[in-house]
Design an enzyme around this catalytic site. Structure first.
Site, PDB file in Angstrom:
ATOM      1  N   GLU A 177      -7.766  -4.465  -0.716  1.00  0.00           N
ATOM      2  CA  GLU A 177      -8.303  -4.950  -1.981  1.00  0.00           C
ATOM      3  C   GLU A 177      -8.409  -6.478  -2.010  1.00  0.00           C
ATOM      4  O   GLU A 177      -9.298  -7.039  -2.653  1.00  0.00           O
ATOM      5  CB  GLU A 177      -7.436  -4.469  -3.151  1.00  0.00           C
ATOM      6  CG  GLU A 177      -7.185  -2.968  -3.189  1.00  0.00           C
ATOM      7  CD  GLU A 177      -8.432  -2.165  -3.479  1.00  0.00           C
ATOM      8  OE1 GLU A 177      -9.502  -2.770  -3.665  1.00  0.00           O
ATOM      9  OE2 GLU A 177      -8.337  -0.924  -3.497  1.00  0.00           O
TER      10      GLU A 177
ATOM     11  N   HIS B  38       0.855  -1.186   0.000  1.00  0.00           N
ATOM     12  CA  HIS B  38       0.000   0.000   0.000  1.00  0.00           C
ATOM     13  C   HIS B  38       0.891   1.236   0.000  1.00  0.00           C
ATOM     14  O   HIS B  38       1.966   1.242   0.602  1.00  0.00           O
ATOM     15  CB  HIS B  38      -0.928   0.006   1.227  1.00  0.00           C
ATOM     16  CG  HIS B  38      -2.049   1.003   1.130  1.00  0.00           C
ATOM     17  ND1 HIS B  38      -1.891   2.320   1.476  1.00  0.00           N
ATOM     18  CD2 HIS B  38      -3.333   0.866   0.711  1.00  0.00           C
ATOM     19  CE1 HIS B  38      -3.040   2.952   1.286  1.00  0.00           C
ATOM     20  NE2 HIS B  38      -3.917   2.097   0.816  1.00  0.00           N
TER      21      HIS B  38
END
Length: 362
Positions: A304, A249
C-alpha cells in the site's frame, strides 16, 4: 469440538493453481512465476492469459486476449453509458458497483472478458462524469492500461505513465484468498455467475480494511509534512496506538515483495513536484521507529505504501485508488471464479454456536 479460527487464520478453504503467497519467505507466485519476474516485464493481458489458461475457450496468447478485451471494452461502453446519470451523486466505487450490476447474464460475450474489460471503461466514465465531462469511447486497438488512461484523461498518456500503471495492474492481479477473492469464490460456488461474483468481490473490496489503505498513506504523509517532523510524528502516532499506514501485513512476516516492485516504479517516476523522495525518508524513519518501539515484531513496508506514491505520481485522485485496484484484481477474481465453478462444491463452513441453549422441560 474444534475451536473456531477468528478470521479463518490457518484454514485452507480451497486448492488453487493460480497464486501462492509465502508470507515467511516474502514470495508471491503466479502459476510458477515470481511476481518480480512478471511485474514490469509483461502486460496485464499476458497475466490474464496466464491466470485464465485452461479455464476459457480463447487461445491463451496475450495478443488474442488483448483483441478480445478491446472488443469487450466497446461492448461495455455501450452498456454503461446510458446508466451514467443514475450514478450521479455516488462515489466512483458506488457507481462502479451499480454499472457492474447492470451487466446482463444473457450477454453473448464471455463473461470473464466483459467483466475485466468493463472495469477500466466504467471507472474512467464515472470519473469524467463527476467532472461534468463526456465519457470517452474506448480504443479497442490499445492495451487496457493505455486505454484506461486515455479514456480518463481524454488524451493519450505518456509511455512512462502507461508502463507504471501496467506494472501496478500486474502486481495486484491476484493474491491468494484475500477477502474479496474469497467472497468471489463463495458466490461463484452457488453458480450465481461471473457478474454477480465480481460485484460481490467489489463490495468486499470497498471495505476500508481491504482496499482502502493507499489513500490513508497519503493522508499520513500530509500530516507529517516536513522531514524534520518524520520521527517525532511517527513516535507520537505509535505511542497513541495508531496504525502506521503502509507498514505490516496480515500474511507477510518479511517485506511484501510487491512493495519492492512498486518502489522501483516509484523511483522511475521520481521527478518534478511529486513527493517520492520525501516518502522514502518517511519509510526509512518508520522502519527505524518501529524497530526501536516494537522490538521483536517484524513490520516491513507493504504494497500500500508504494501503491499510494505510484498512483499519486500518475496524478490520479485518491478516491480512484480502490476502483483502479479493482481494474487489476478483476483478472484474478475472474480466474478464481472460473476455477471454483469448474471443480468446487458450494462453500458452506460450519459455525460454533456460543448462544444459550433451550431450557430443559420441567
Amino acid at each position: 469440538m474444534t475451536a473456531a479460527s477468528d478470521g479463518l487464520d490457518g484454514i485452507i478453504a480451497a486448492e488453487t493453481v493460480l497464486s501462492h503467497v509465502d508470507g515467511e519467505q516474502g514470495r508471491l507466485i503466479f502459476r510458477g512465476h515470481d511476481i518480480e519476474e512478471l511485474a514490469g516485464h509483461v502486460s496485464q493481458e499476458a497475466v490474464a492469459a496466464l491466470l485464465w489458461h485452461g479455464f476459457t475457450d480463447e487461445a491463451a496468447a496475450p495478443e488474442t486476449i488483448s483483441r478480445a478485451l478491446g472488443e469487450a471494452r466497446v461492448a461495455a461502453f455501450e452498456i454503461g453509458r446510458p446508466l451514467l446519470p443514475a450514478a450521479a451523486g455516488l462515489t466512483v466505487t458506488e457507481g462502479l458497483r451499480l454499472l457492474l450490476a447492470a451487466l446482463p447474464d444473457t450477454y453473448p460475450l464471455p463473461h470473464h472478458l466483459l467483466a475485466t474489460a468493463a472495469m477500466p471503461v466504467f471507472v474512467a466514465a464515472l470519473a469524467r462524469a463527476r467532472q461534468d465531462a463526456a465519457a470517452v469511447p474506448p480504443d479497442p486497438a490499445l492495451p487496457q492500461a493505455a486505454d484506461f488512461l486515455r479514456m480518463l484523461r481524454g488524451m493519450p498518456a505518456t509511455p512512462d505513465h502507461v508502463a507504471a500503471l501496467e506494472t501496478y495492474l500486474v502486481t495486484v492481479a491476484d493474491h491468494g484468498l484475500n477477502a474479496s477473492t474469497f467472497t468471489a469464490r463463495v458466490v461463484a460456488s452457488t453458480r450465481a455467475g461471473v457478474f454477480s461474483s465480481v460485484v460481490a468481490a467489489l463490495c468486499a473490496l470497498k471495505g476500508p480494511l481491504h482496499g482502502g489503505a493507499p489513500g490513508p498513506v497519503l493522508d499520513m504523509l500530509d500530516a507529517i509534512g516536513y522531514e524534520d517532523q518524520i520521527e517525532p510524528w511517527l513516535e507520537h502516532a505509535i505511542s497513541d496506538g495508531d496504525r502506521l499506514m503502509g507498514f505490516g501485513h496480515r500474511v507477510y512476516r518479511v517485506r511484501d515483495p510487491r512493495a519492492d516492485v512498486l518502489k522501483t516504479v516509484a523511483l522511475s517516476l521520481r521527478a518534478g513536484s511529486n513527493r517520492i523522495r520525501f516518502a522514502e525518508a518517511v519509510e526509512a524513519g518508520a522502519l527505524r521507529v518501529l524497530a526501536r518501539l516494537k522490538p521483536g515484531r517484524r513490520l516491513d513496508t507493504n504494497v500500500e505504501f508504494y501503491t499510494a506514491l505510484v498512483l499519486e505520481a500518475l496524478e490520479l485522485p485518491r478516491d480512484l485508488f480502490t476502483p483502479i485496484f479493482a481494474i487489476g484484481r478483476v483478472v484474478g477474481w475472474t480466474a478464481h471464479i472460473m476455477e471454483q465453478t469448474r471443480g468446487g462444491r458450494i462453500i458452506r463452513p460450519q459455525s460454533a454456536y456460543v448462544g444459550p441453549m433451550p431450557k430443559a422441560a420441567a
